[in-house]
Every structure is written in C-alpha cells, then in structure tokens.
Design an enzyme around this catalytic site. Structure first.
Site, PDB file in Angstrom:
ATOM      1  CD  GLU A 175       5.826  -2.391  -6.156  1.00 37.83           C
ATOM      2  OE1 GLU A 175       6.789  -2.959  -5.568  1.00 37.83           O
ATOM      3  OE2 GLU A 175       4.867  -1.430  -5.923  1.00 37.83           O
ATOM      4  CG  ASN A 197       7.358  -9.164  -7.469  1.00 38.10           C
ATOM      5  OD1 ASN A 197       6.364  -9.073  -6.400  1.00 38.10           O
ATOM      6  ND2 ASN A 197       7.641  -8.151  -7.630  1.00 38.10           N
ATOM      7  CG  HIS A 417       4.276   8.273   3.185  1.00 37.85           C
ATOM      8  ND1 HIS A 417       4.624   7.258   4.017  1.00 37.85           N
ATOM      9  CD2 HIS A 417       3.969   7.639   1.864  1.00 37.85           C
ATOM     10  CE1 HIS A 417       4.661   6.088   3.369  1.00 37.85           C
ATOM     11  NE2 HIS A 417       4.496   6.216   2.113  1.00 37.85           N
ATOM     12  CG  HIS A 418      -2.141   9.334   3.934  1.00 38.30           C
ATOM     13  ND1 HIS A 418      -3.326   9.855   3.524  1.00 38.30           N
ATOM     14  CD2 HIS A 418      -1.774  10.303   5.009  1.00 38.30           C
ATOM     15  CE1 HIS A 418      -3.694  10.919   4.117  1.00 38.30           C
ATOM     16  NE2 HIS A 418      -2.673  11.247   5.006  1.00 38.30           N
ATOM     17  CD  GLU A 419       2.271   1.572   3.091  1.00 39.41           C
ATOM     18  OE1 GLU A 419       2.973   1.939   2.176  1.00 39.41           O
ATOM     19  OE2 GLU A 419       1.253   0.956   2.971  1.00 39.41           O
ATOM     20  CG  HIS A 487       3.903   4.659  -4.478  1.00 44.09           C
ATOM     21  ND1 HIS A 487       5.225   4.196  -4.448  1.00 44.09           N
ATOM     22  CD2 HIS A 487       3.655   5.691  -5.053  1.00 44.09           C
ATOM     23  CE1 HIS A 487       5.900   5.303  -4.905  1.00 44.09           C
ATOM     24  NE2 HIS A 487       4.950   6.206  -5.211  1.00 44.09           N
ATOM     25  CD  GLU A 488       3.222  -0.046  -2.823  1.00 41.76           C
ATOM     26  OE1 GLU A 488       2.436   0.808  -2.266  1.00 41.76           O
ATOM     27  OE2 GLU A 488       4.226   0.314  -2.942  1.00 41.76           O
ATOM     28  CD  GLU A 506       5.685   1.816  -6.383  1.00 42.13           C
ATOM     29  OE1 GLU A 506       4.705   1.145  -5.896  1.00 42.13           O
ATOM     30  OE2 GLU A 506       6.762   1.732  -6.029  1.00 42.13           O
ATOM     31  CD  GLU A 512       9.595   0.651  -4.070  1.00 51.00           C
ATOM     32  OE1 GLU A 512       9.219   1.508  -3.240  1.00 51.00           O
ATOM     33  OE2 GLU A 512       8.549  -0.218  -4.187  1.00 51.00           O
TER      34      GLU A 512
HETATM   35  C1  NOJ Z   1       6.430   1.262  -0.981  1.00 47.28           C
HETATM   36  C2  NOJ Z   1       6.500   2.484  -1.934  1.00 47.28           C
HETATM   37  O1  NOJ Z   1       6.647   2.213  -3.305  1.00 47.28           O
HETATM   38  C3  NOJ Z   1       7.643   3.087  -1.303  1.00 47.28           C
HETATM   39  O2  NOJ Z   1       7.903   4.280  -2.141  1.00 47.28           O
HETATM   40  C4  NOJ Z   1       7.444   3.492   0.316  1.00 47.28           C
HETATM   41  O3  NOJ Z   1       8.380   4.106   0.691  1.00 47.28           O
HETATM   42  C5  NOJ Z   1       7.174   2.299   1.072  1.00 47.28           C
HETATM   43  N1  NOJ Z   1       6.102   1.337   0.311  1.00 47.28           N
HETATM   44  C6  NOJ Z   1       6.737   2.494   2.388  1.00 47.28           C
HETATM   45  O4  NOJ Z   1       5.465   3.093   2.242  1.00 47.28           O
HETATM   46 CA    CA Z   2       6.121  -0.105  -4.553  1.00 47.81          CA
END
Ligand code: NOJ
Ligand code: CA
Length: 707
Positions: A175, A197, A417-419, A487-488, A506, A512
């Site tokens: 990123e 970063n 959504h799964h963080e 993402h990530e 992502e 963001e």
């Molecule tokens: C980073 C992600 O790129 C973003 O889209 C997300 O909202 C946040 N993490 C929280 O999970």
């Molecule tokens: Ca991100």
C-alpha cells in the site's frame, strides 16, 4: 484446441527457430519472431537472455538456487537435452476484459543435470509475442525430494538505466505510492518512497516489488512480474544498481526460510512483458495465459458485482466499525454486548444499512457491503491477539435475518465482511462455520482483510504458507458458492483464471488512502501497468466529495482527482467488482454524474486501450458483455491530458449517441475537483473525439446505439 487460424499456425511453426549453436545452448522465438530467447549453460551455470526486435531486453542472466538444507543449485550443471513445442488456443474467461483470449506461444524445455549432487532441474520457457515466462521444475528423479529454499537467484539483467515505476520491496504491504525514477536513483529515493507508509518490512535499499513497469530510452516497455503463485513465496526484486541487474528475493517465513519443496514441483512463472507501445502492455494477457484453466466445472454462480457499502463513512470518519468503546473483559463471543454502552457512532446499524439497501435498490446495484457488523472491533487492532473475531456474531443493532430478507425483497444482496486482523489460525478455525453462516443467510460474496502484523508472530503477508492460506480461503469458499475479495493479501498473479471466484483483491494503495493522506495524482495512471497485471483490484472509486474536512471535521485527506476522473476509473481500472464508494447523501447532490456509475458495465466482450503512457494517462474503451454499448474512461496525471480518439471500433453500420462526462475548463484536482460538464453527441465509427482531461482529471463516455 478451440481456435487455430492457418496463418497463425504457419507463423507458429516458422517462429520456432530452434537451433543448437553449441551442444549447450538453445534458441527459441515468439510466434511472430519479434522476441527471441536464448538459453545456455555457461561455465556450468544456466543462463538466459531475451531480445526484442533485435534489441537486448534481458542481457545474459543467471538462474539458480541456494538451499538451506543441502549444497546449492547455483552451478555444476550440464545440459541433458532441449525440446520445443508450440501452442495456440483461444479460451473464454468466466469474466474479464475480453470474452476471447488467445494463448499462443512457443515453448523450450531445457533439462539440466547437476551430476555432483545427483540432482535434476528443468527450465521451461514460454515465448509469446508480448513477452516471456519461465519456471523451474524439479522432477522426482535423482536425490532431490524434500528441500528447503534459502533463496532463489533468478536474474533479470537490464540493458540500461531505465525509467521505472516502483514501490519499495516489503514483506507485508503493497500500500505505497509509486515513485518514478531511473533505476540508478532507486537507492537515493528509497527513504522518501517509504515515508508515507505505516507497516514496513523493508529488506534492501534497492528492493522493489513486482509487477515492476519500466521504459527504456528508446521506447521499449518492460514489465517484470510472476504468474501462478501457488505453494511458493512471493518474489521481490533486488537491484544491483552498479550493473542494473535485478535478482529475485523471496519472502521468508518466521525461520527465515523461503520455500519448503517436495519434488515433483515447480516454481511460479517469472514473467517479462515487452512491447514498444504502452497500450500493448495494458492489453497483454501473458499473466492469465500462464495460469491453468478454470478448476471448477460449474461457474454459473460466479457473477460480476457492482456495490455500495457502509464503508466510506468509517474510512473517512467520523463513524466507527465498533459498537462500543468498552473493551470487553471476557472472550468476545461469550460477552453480552447488549450490556455494553454503545458509543453512538456504529455505522452498521439497522437503520443505516436499510438506507443503503434502499439506495442500492433504487439505483440498480447488486450488493451492499457492511463492515463492522460483527463483534470484536473494539479490540482488534495492534494488540497482536490471536482470537478476536468469530465472523458469526452480529452486534446487537445489526439484525442479520431481518436485513438480509429486507435486501432480498428488494433484489439486493448484502456483502459479507471478514476482517481477520491477520490472525490466520483464528480465521481458519472459524472459516467453515463462517462460510456456512453466509450460505444460511444468503450472502454470496465476502470482502476479507488481513490488517496488522501476521499471526503466528514472525510470519509475513507474502510467504509460502500464507499464500497457501489465501488460496485455501478461495477454494473453500467455492465449495459454498462464495466469491472472495481479499484485502492486504498477496498481490495477484493471474490465479483468477483458475479460480474465478477470486473476483478481487486490494494489494495496492486504494482509494482509502485518499482519505488518510491523498494519493499522488498520477497513481491511477500507474496501477493498470503494475498491480492490475495480475488481476482485478477492488480500488473502490467513485468519490465525489474530495475534501475530507467536509466529511469529517478531523479529517485531513484530499482525494487527488476530479469527479470526471472518478468516473473514468470505472473503465480504466478493470474489475468485475466495482464499488461506488461515496455515501448516498453525496451522490444525491450529483445525480447527473452518478448516472455514469449506474450505467457502466462490469463485464466485457472486448477491451481496447486507445492512449496510454505510464505515469501520464490511460484511455480505455470497453464493450459491455452481450450488448452494443461501449464505455470509455480516461485518467490523467497532474499535467492533464489531451485526447484525439478514433471511434473506429464502433460498428460501421450503426449510429450511436455518446454521453460525455468531462472536466469543466477550470477543473483541477486540487482546487476545483467538482467542476464537470455533461454533453451528448451523435457519433459513429468515423467520429474523432477531441477531449481534454484537467490536471489530475479524466473523462468518461457512455456510447449507446440509436435504433
Ligand atoms: C483495510 C481495508 O483495505 C479496508 O477496506 C477495510 O475497511 C479495513 N481494512 C477494515 O477491515
Ligand atoms: Ca488496505
């Protein structure tokens, strides 16, 4: 083979110019002959080189490995045999930029022997008209069965001090803002390049990530990347900046090892795209072609998605993912959340989600992403906790049944959504139940995320085991007919061809960051050359209110783009998953411009890159899947861009009406980003359109046939 024209076949056969110059060397050229690859063993070391239209692109470059548990595989090789073959077929992706993709290459297989260690190693080269790929193969012969890679030493020797668009090598994030510089300047620009970063695992002052885009002084575009990254660590590149030689630098595991292998096995493909026109680099299908065909029999459940979401109001503030500020003292899924005091800023509440569902239904969106719906967000970040989320327990103000049935009643789906908070063991513990929970409640797409330091501790985001995890999450999801947008995660390498439920990633700096710091105005003129080579990005365009202070009094970001460019990104940033990222209140103020986001397709029959230069501008035109509608998008850097477009791709016997969403004359990304004008014009295949993009601007055009 589904397709093979006679002339292509003739060219392919003529193109296999295969010759032994000596007993230890072989040469092969691309189907048209424009690219020529030499492979040989020099002083017992495997070496390859690549020429394009007679000019050197890769000077003689060595190939080999250091092992952690045995003698190296750097030299001591002799050539056993070489053989060639040709391949030409046209395949159809489940979704994509084009409904037909031609895969046409000549192949050279070099079999090597390392007699002093009783080992064998093969090199497989595929030579296309737009580049080459090669990989190492380890047959189950000789004594090489289990082995541990200390480092892969694949060289890419450049023929000059090229201009490059690069981000710092890092085991944990992509990123970054891009830097444009000469190769010789990477070292001196590194500290400036990384300062923006937060999470850095820098390994070298001249280390960069792939996909790396370069341009030579005589106008040849070269792109280095990899394809089909499976069961292997992600490759970075380290530059010897005295000699301009890149060398592979793999991501280590917690013990510092870079790959646990068992023969028969092979590495991913190492790729070099080559063209003398920047548009051809964007149009290249080299990475997809080097991936295996679709692994699923039934793909009818995989569908491109246009979505809105409960998201930007948290990213930009002032709303929150969490429901309460109190940090629960017992294991989260045992806690009685209704007893906790809400802080009143929880965006994923029933009323707000209904508002988004209504907005999505009214304007024809497929899905509504809701982040912060599940317990755990009070205590998720930076505490290195192995157990945070269970992915199944909603907060008290999110009624999962009622909201899903409300959405379904309006023809809309909620997006899960799964963080994971990078706690991979925790995610794998819960994954099956979490996917079953999704199936039960009617979700068919998940946005996942891997924010923070990897758990188990000491592991990184791009090493072999975590790459296996990312793919496991995708293939397990397929068993439940679920599409994944991670993402990530590791940057894509074309795996979406084989596993098309991987509809997005992502793996780069997305919109963001505009809310946090602002991206460099040229950012979106670089991404399609680099990050997008491996697969689509969930870039989340569509921000119309550029001033973060208007969204959040404490915000200090500025979206470095005009509104017209935000529209253009729906075409230039190819993805089957597109978000309209701003909030409904803002779109309601700009309904005439929003119309383009409503109209634009997310799946295509055909794509054409009309004008492009990395770091400067990109203009793409795409024909909607199964329709005669075309969409054109432009993104420009801080200098703006003047276009002269020929619409000769339109049907000659049809008349069309174009709706042009352009920057106003006084538009500017920094000072006047919301100034746009919308005009309509009759066009046909002979029309030339002269258009201007403002500094940091762009344009978008929808073209529909008139009956
Ligand atoms: C980073 C992600 O790129 C973003 O889209 C997300 O909202 C946040 N993490 C929280 O999970
Ligand atoms: Ca991100």
């Amino acid at each position: 083979m589904k397709y093979k024209s006679l002339s292509a076949m003739a060219l392919a056969i003529a193109g296999v110019s295969f010759a032994f110059s000596e007993a230890h060397a072989a040469q092969i050229s691309s189907p048209s002959g424009s690219i020529v690859l030499n492979a040989e063993v020099v002083d017992s070391i495997p070496v390859y080189s690549v020429n394009y239209k007679g000019k050197p692109v890769i000077l003689p470059s060595k190939l080999g490995f250091e092992l952690a548990d045995g003698p190296d595989m750097m030299d001591g090789f002799s050539l056993i045999s070489t053989s060639t073959s040709s391949f030409d077929e046209t395949w159809n992706p489940v979704w994509g930029e084009n409904k037909n993709i031609r895969n046409n290459y000549n192949e050279l297989l070099v079999k090597l022997d390392q007699p002093r260690c009783y080992r064998k190693m093969n090199l497989r080269f595929r030579v296309y008209d737009d580049g080459i790929g090669f990989r190492y193969e380890f047959p189950q012969e000789g004594v090489l069965t289990y082995f541990i890679i200390k480092e892969e030493h694949s060289q890419f020797a450049m023929a000059g001090d090229h201009t490059a668009w690069w981000i710092a090598g890092d085991y944990d994030t992509q990123e970054y803002d891009y830097t444009e510089s000469r190769l010789s300047e990477i070292r001196s620009k590194m500290s400036e390049a990384i300062c923006s970063n937060a999470s850095q695992t820098l390994f070298s002052p001249t280390g960069v990530q792939t996909s790396l885009q370069m341009k030579t002084d005589d106008g040849i575009y070269i792109n280095l990347h990899e394809a089909a990254l499976i069961d292997y660590s992600c490759m970075h590149l380290n530059l010897d900046d005295k000699n301009m030689v890149f060398e592979s630098w793999l991501t280590p595991d917690a013990q510092g090892n870079k790959g646990h292998m068992q023969s028969p096995c092979h590495t991913p493909w190492r790729t070099v795209m080559i063209a003398d026109n920047a548009c051809d680099i964007l149009a290249s299908n080299l990475i997809l072609n080097l991936n295996e065909p679709c692994a699923y029999d039934d793909t009818s459940w995989i569908k491109p998605v246009k979505y809105v979401g409960v998201w930007w109001e948290m990213i930009a503030g002032p709303q929150e993912w969490s429901y309460t500020s109190d940090v629960p003292s017992v294991k989260l899924n045992k806690h009685d959340y209704t007893a906790l005091k809400p802080h009143g800023k929880h965006a994923a509440n029933n009323a707000n989600v209904r508002k988004y569902i209504d907005f999505a239904a009214e304007h024809g969106f497929d899905q509504v992403l809701v982040e912060g719906w599940n317990i755990g967000w009070e205590d998720w970040f930076g505490h290195s906790k192995d157990y945070v989320f269970d992915f199944q327990t909603p907060y008290p103000d999110f009624d999962v049944d009622a909201l899903n049935s409300y959405a379904n009643s309006k023809g809309v789906k909620l997006m899960m959504h799964h963080e994971t908070s990078a706690s991979v063991r925790n995610y794998e513990r819960h994954m099956d139940a979490a996917y079953k929970f999704m199936e039960k409640h009617g979700y068919n797409a998940v946005k996942s995320g891997y924010v923070g330091n990897m758990l188990p501790r000491g592991e990184h985001h791009y090493s072999q085991w975590i790459n296996n995890h990312y793919l496991y999450a995708v293939t397990e999801a397929a068993k439940h007919k679920i599409m994944v947008n991670a993402h990530e995660a590791v940057r894509p390498t074309g795996l979406c061809r084989t596993y098309p439920n991987l509809i997005g990633n992502e793996s780069a700096r997305g919109t963001e960051y505009e809310a946090f710091a602002g991206n460099k105005p040229f950012h979106t003129t670089v991404l399609p050359f680099t990050r997008l080579q491996g697969g689509p990005m969930d870039y989340t365009p569509g921000i119309f209110d550029m001033d973060m202070k208007e969204v959040n009094p404490d915000g200090n970001g500025h979206v470095n783009s005009t509104i017209a460019r935000q529209l253009g990104l729906y075409v230039t940033m190819y993805s089957p998953l597109q978000m309209a990222a701003d909030v409904p209140e803002v779109y309601n103020r700009f309904m005439d411009a929003f119309q383009f986001i409503k109209d634009v397709a997310v799946d295509w029959d055909e794509s054409k890159y009309l004008e492009a230069e990395p770091g400067r501008y990109i203009v793409a035109a795409r024909k909607a899947k199964g329709k005669n509608d075309w969409f054109i998008g432009c993104t420009a850097n801080e200098d703006g861009h003047s276009s002269d477009l020929k619409l000769d791709f339109l049907d000659a016997d049809k008349k069309y009406e174009a709706t042009i969403y352009a920057d106003a004359d006084d538009a500017h990304y920094a000072t006047n980003p919301q100034a746009y004008k919308i005009t309509k014009k009759k066009v046909n295949s002979k029309t030339r359109l002269k258009l201007k993009a403002a500094p940091g601007g762009g344009y978008a055009i929808s073209i529909k046939p008139i009956n």
